[in-house]
Scaffold this motif. Structure first.
Motif, short mmCIF file in Angstrom:
data_model
loop_
_atom_site.label_atom_id
_atom_site.label_comp_id
_atom_site.label_asym_id
_atom_site.label_seq_id
_atom_site.Cartn_x
_atom_site.Cartn_y
_atom_site.Cartn_z
N SER A 68 0.85 -1.20 0.00
CA SER A 68 0.00 0.00 0.00
C SER A 68 0.87 1.24 0.00
O SER A 68 2.05 1.20 0.38
CB SER A 68 -0.92 0.02 1.23
OG SER A 68 -0.16 0.09 2.43
N VAL A 69 0.28 2.33 -0.47
CA VAL A 69 0.90 3.66 -0.35
C VAL A 69 0.01 4.44 0.60
O VAL A 69 -1.11 4.85 0.26
CB VAL A 69 1.00 4.36 -1.72
CG1 VAL A 69 1.61 5.74 -1.55
CG2 VAL A 69 1.83 3.52 -2.69
N ASP A 70 0.48 4.59 1.82
CA ASP A 70 -0.35 5.14 2.89
C ASP A 70 -0.20 6.65 3.02
O ASP A 70 0.89 7.21 2.86
CB ASP A 70 0.01 4.47 4.22
CG ASP A 70 -0.24 2.97 4.19
OD1 ASP A 70 -1.27 2.57 3.63
OD2 ASP A 70 0.61 2.21 4.71
N ARG A 71 -1.30 7.27 3.34
CA ARG A 71 -1.36 8.73 3.55
C ARG A 71 -1.24 9.01 5.04
O ARG A 71 -2.04 8.53 5.84
CB ARG A 71 -2.69 9.23 3.00
CG ARG A 71 -3.04 10.68 3.24
CD ARG A 71 -4.30 10.99 2.43
NE ARG A 71 -4.89 12.27 2.77
CZ ARG A 71 -5.91 12.43 3.60
NH1 ARG A 71 -6.45 11.36 4.19
NH2 ARG A 71 -6.40 13.63 3.86
N MET A 72 -0.23 9.77 5.43
CA MET A 72 0.01 10.06 6.84
C MET A 72 -0.98 11.15 7.28
O MET A 72 -0.89 12.31 6.85
CB MET A 72 1.46 10.49 7.05
CG MET A 72 2.47 9.45 6.60
SD MET A 72 2.19 7.84 7.38
CE MET A 72 2.55 8.22 9.08
N HIS A 73 -1.90 10.75 8.12
CA HIS A 73 -3.01 11.65 8.46
C HIS A 73 -3.54 11.30 9.84
O HIS A 73 -3.66 10.12 10.18
CB HIS A 73 -4.10 11.48 7.40
CG HIS A 73 -5.32 12.31 7.63
ND1 HIS A 73 -5.35 13.66 7.42
CD2 HIS A 73 -6.57 11.98 8.06
CE1 HIS A 73 -6.55 14.13 7.69
NE2 HIS A 73 -7.32 13.13 8.09
N SER A 74 -3.86 12.32 10.63
CA SER A 74 -4.43 12.12 11.95
C SER A 74 -5.85 12.67 11.99
O SER A 74 -6.05 13.89 11.85
CB SER A 74 -3.58 12.80 13.04
OG SER A 74 -4.25 12.83 14.27
N GLN A 198 -6.33 3.67 -3.66
CA GLN A 198 -6.13 4.56 -2.52
C GLN A 198 -6.02 5.99 -3.06
O GLN A 198 -4.92 6.43 -3.43
CB GLN A 198 -4.87 4.17 -1.75
CG GLN A 198 -5.00 2.83 -1.02
CD GLN A 198 -3.71 2.45 -0.34
OE1 GLN A 198 -2.72 2.13 -1.00
NE2 GLN A 198 -3.71 2.48 0.98
N PRO A 199 -7.13 6.71 -3.12
CA PRO A 199 -7.15 8.04 -3.75
C PRO A 199 -6.59 9.12 -2.82
O PRO A 199 -7.33 10.02 -2.37
CB PRO A 199 -8.64 8.25 -4.03
CG PRO A 199 -9.33 7.49 -2.96
CD PRO A 199 -8.47 6.29 -2.67
N ASN A 200 -5.29 9.03 -2.52
CA ASN A 200 -4.70 9.95 -1.55
C ASN A 200 -4.82 11.42 -1.98
O ASN A 200 -5.10 12.29 -1.15
CB ASN A 200 -3.23 9.60 -1.33
CG ASN A 200 -3.07 8.27 -0.62
OD1 ASN A 200 -3.99 7.80 0.04
ND2 ASN A 200 -1.91 7.65 -0.76
N ALA A 201 -4.61 11.68 -3.24
CA ALA A 201 -4.68 13.07 -3.72
C ALA A 201 -6.10 13.62 -3.55
O ALA A 201 -6.29 14.77 -3.14
CB ALA A 201 -4.25 13.15 -5.18
N LEU A 202 -7.08 12.80 -3.87
CA LEU A 202 -8.48 13.24 -3.71
C LEU A 202 -8.82 13.45 -2.24
O LEU A 202 -9.56 14.38 -1.88
CB LEU A 202 -9.42 12.20 -4.32
CG LEU A 202 -9.39 12.07 -5.85
CD1 LEU A 202 -10.28 10.91 -6.29
CD2 LEU A 202 -9.83 13.38 -6.52
#
Length: 457
Positions: A68-74, A198-202
């Motif tokens: 996976s390419v994970d988005r670092m987000h809290s 995984q639509p990280n940009a969206l």
């Protein structure tokens, strides 16, 4: 494991590390992009191949893949950030509105209504000391200046009210526009998520849109299993699975609510709440000016109407009057006084030397007025101006505190979601070395296979 399997393994490793380098490069490229969340690569093992032997089945690894390419987000910090942005939006709007109101009151510079009141009462004192035409005319002119400034200030406040209501309409339009944008992004995110992407940009774009929305109005969010983000304003469903819903355009600034279909929803934050606060502040200031104008009418007219002018007129008012009183909007001199200063009564006999009423009116400057909270007219007005200044000062101090809190939250978000170029460069070197090692492995396997084929032939 066959040589062909080894080639496949090395090739997949090359692809994985190349993709990891691409992710790192994307992080570096977006290092200064506000709202971008850093991406990290999670590597996973390929399914191992079974190897059968006399001692049992063994499993040999077949290489690596990008799991996976994970988005670092809290989500916790995101919620805090929305609340902070809402507070900042509200206070900024309140401060801007308060500064506009404050600019109308120029008393600190030695002019304005405060100075007009002093000059007005002083003119009566001078008239009591020297009852002549020049001082009568000075009283008339002081009254004209006072009433003109009160009316003009009131008119300017009315214009600010119109502007503030226009700002409310504009803010609601912005809320509706951002809701539509969030709904559109929801649809795109659902589609890509359903396909296993995984639509990280969206997701970043949607977070930015929600962030902008929070500066306009208090919002709460919930991410649903299908990727949809539901957005609520108090109990109003602004965005849900069905799409964006038109934000109510009917509002009551005094109660701080918007209304739709008979239901009211509290607006507790954001620019819209600040707009409401500005409208209420202006309304309060206008009401105070009304009280001042009406009290001046009552105070001065009740005295002068008991006297007699040099023209022999009795029951003459100094200020225009009506029942009920009309406040500051049309505050002016009585038409007769405005037309001829000789219609100003200085005493009860009509004699030129009788200044008993002039002296009483001059002394009334320090008298407490029940309708003004047992304050004199001058003290009441000075309190009005101080109140306006206090609102601006409070908003300024609040904004400073909220800005510091917002900065702290942003720093925490950056520590998780922000891009560290140094760290990314370290990752890039690591992935580059891994790529080189995989390439070297491929070369060795290829060389070994070539040698084997040469032996066979």
């Amino acid at each position: 494991m066959s040589s062909f399997s080894a080639i496949t393994q090395a090739s997949q490793a090359l692809q994985a590390f190349q993709d990891a380098l691409s992710v790192t490069g994307n992080n570096i490229a977006n290092a200064n992009n506000t709202g971008y969340s850093r991406e990290t690569v999670a590597f996973g093992q390929n399914q191992p191949d079974p190897i059968y032997s006399p001692t049992g089945t063994q499993f040999i690894g077949t290489g690596v893949n990008i799991a996976s390419v994970d988005r670092m987000h809290s989500m916790f910090l995101q919620a805090q950030n929305l609340a902070s942005s809402s507070n900042l939006g509200q206070t900024n709007a309140q401060l801007a509105g308060g500064q506009q109101v404050q600019a109308l009151f120029t008393d600190a510079s030695g002019s304005g209504i405060s100075n007009d009141l002093t000059s007005f009462y002083n003119s009566w004192s001078s008239l009591a000391a020297q009852p002549n035409s020049a001082n009568l005319q000075a009283v008339q002119q002081a009254g004209i200046t006072l009433t003109t400034d009160v009316r003009n200030t009131y008119s300017n406040l009315q214009q600010l009210t119109t502007q503030a209501n226009g700002q409310v309409s504009q803010t609601i339009q912005q809320i509706q526009g951002l809701a539509a944008q969030i709904s559109q992004l929801n649809g795109q995110i659902r589609t890509q998520s359903a396909g296993g992407g995984q639509p990280n940009a969206l997701l970043d774009q949607r977070d930015q849109a929600v962030q902008q929305l929070s500066t306009l109005v208090n919002v709460s969010t919930q991410t649903l299993p299908d990727g949809t983000m539901a957005v609520n304003v108090s109990q109003f469903d602004l965005v849900d699975r069905a799409g964006a819903h038109a934000f109510p355009t009917t509002y009551n600034a005094a109660s701080g609510t918007v209304t739709s279909g008979g239901d009211s929803y509290n607006v507790t934050g954001g620019q819209l709440a600040g707009n409401f606060a500005t409208i209420n502040s202006i309304s309060g200031t206008m009401s105070n000016l009304d009280s001042l104008a009406n009290s001046l009418r009552t105070q001065v007219n009740s005295l002068m109407s008991t006297g007699k002018t040099v023209n022999g007129t009795t029951g003459q008012n100094f200020f225009n009057d009506a029942s009920p009183q009309t406040g500051a909007v049309d505050f002016n001199l009585d038409p007769a006084v405005l037309a001829d200063f000789k219609n100003i009564a200085t005493g009860t006999t009509g004699n030129t030397g009788d200044t008993t009423l002039a002296l009483q009116i001059a002394d009334s400057s320090t008298q407490s007025v029940a309708a003004l909270g047992n304050q004199s007219t001058s003290n009441y007005y000075n309190g009005l101006v101080s109140g306006v200044g206090q609102q601006v000062s409070t908003a300024t101090n609040t904004l400073s505190t909220q800005t510091a809190v917002s900065t702290q939250i942003q720093n925490q978000i950056q520590s998780i979601s922000g891009v560290s170029v140094d760290q990314e460069m370290t990752n890039m070197i690591q992935y580059q070395r891994s790529y080189q090692a995989a390439a070297q492995t491929l070369n060795i396997v290829n060389s070994t296979l070539t040698d084997l084929l040469a032996i066979v032939h």
